[in-house]
Design an enzyme around this catalytic site. Sequence first.
Site, PDB file in Angstrom:
ATOM      1  N   LEU A  75     -36.708 -20.046 -14.571  1.00 52.16           N
ATOM      2  CA  LEU A  75     -37.866 -20.093 -13.684  1.00 52.16           C
ATOM      3  C   LEU A  75     -37.889 -18.983 -12.636  1.00 52.16           C
ATOM      4  CD1 LEU A  75     -38.044 -23.963 -13.258  1.00 52.16           C
ATOM      5  CD2 LEU A  75     -39.188 -22.516 -14.952  1.00 52.16           C
ATOM      6  N   CYS A  76     -37.017 -17.992 -12.791  1.00 52.72           N
ATOM      7  CA  CYS A  76     -36.997 -16.856 -11.861  1.00 52.72           C
ATOM      8  C   CYS A  76     -38.083 -15.850 -12.216  1.00 52.72           C
ATOM      9  CB  CYS A  76     -35.645 -16.141 -11.923  1.00 52.72           C
ATOM     10  SG  CYS A  76     -34.386 -16.946 -10.964  1.00 52.72           S
ATOM     11  N   HIS A  77     -38.662 -15.274 -11.184  1.00 54.54           N
ATOM     12  CA  HIS A  77     -39.642 -14.208 -11.381  1.00 54.54           C
ATOM     13  C   HIS A  77     -38.912 -12.890 -11.640  1.00 54.54           C
ATOM     14  CE1 HIS A  77     -41.904 -17.172  -9.042  1.00 54.54           C
ATOM     15  NE2 HIS A  77     -42.984 -16.658  -9.594  1.00 54.54           N
ATOM     16  N   MET A 113     -31.149 -15.555  -6.239  1.00 56.57           N
ATOM     17  CA  MET A 113     -30.620 -15.761  -7.589  1.00 56.57           C
ATOM     18  C   MET A 113     -30.053 -14.470  -8.164  1.00 56.57           C
ATOM     19  SD  MET A 113     -30.761 -18.919  -7.926  1.00 56.57           S
ATOM     20  CE  MET A 113     -30.018 -18.865  -9.542  1.00 56.57           C
ATOM     21  N   GLU A 114     -30.647 -13.348  -7.828  1.00 55.19           N
ATOM     22  CA  GLU A 114     -30.138 -12.062  -8.305  1.00 55.19           C
ATOM     23  C   GLU A 114     -28.758 -11.778  -7.722  1.00 55.19           C
ATOM     24  OE1 GLU A 114     -34.337 -12.207  -9.305  1.00 55.19           O
ATOM     25  OE2 GLU A 114     -33.235 -12.765  -7.505  1.00 55.19           O
ATOM     26  N   ASP A 128     -13.116 -11.720 -18.688  1.00 49.88           N
ATOM     27  CA  ASP A 128     -13.112 -11.152 -20.037  1.00 49.88           C
ATOM     28  C   ASP A 128     -12.115 -10.008 -20.167  1.00 49.88           C
ATOM     29  OD1 ASP A 128     -14.144 -10.638 -22.754  1.00 49.88           O
ATOM     30  OD2 ASP A 128     -14.891  -8.790 -21.829  1.00 49.88           O
TER      31      ASP A 128
END
EC number: 4.6.1.17
Length: 166
Positions: A75-77, A113-114, A128
Amino acid sequence: MAELTHLDERGQARMVDVAEKPETHRVAVARGRVSLRPETLQLVREGRAAKGDVLAVARVAGIMAAKRTAELIPLCHPLPLTKVEVDVRTNEQDTCLEIEARVETVSRTGVEMEALTAVAVAALTVYDMLKAVDRGMTIDRIQLIEKAGGRSGTWRREDDEARHAR
């Protein structure tokens, strides 16, 4: 408690309409860390990891992740990011790598969020690159530290957890 803006009147998930919001300068800072064994930290510090320069690759992975957040979080733009900085440094005392991301934009919605995605992917990249020598690494304390801009203004984490995440 604030209203959940990603839900419509029926409780269904939706992408928030930001068309009427003004474009403003937005900033978000997030942090996290990867705890590892002392000998693994020494490999990183000395640049002897088999897969290469862990700090540099994690930095680049975090930057790439910030730019692709809208593809990962439903739901992020998609946002035009104007700046992404990712810092990965060793912490000898706590035997960990500390990761911090700062993301900026001029947009109608924030970049929290970014910043969080940048930290998370940088941490996963560290895992990793080092899992062959230390499968017991722990990724933790991924959190928003600060956000600025937009209608809600500036917010800063002030608790002990933020101070310890440095």
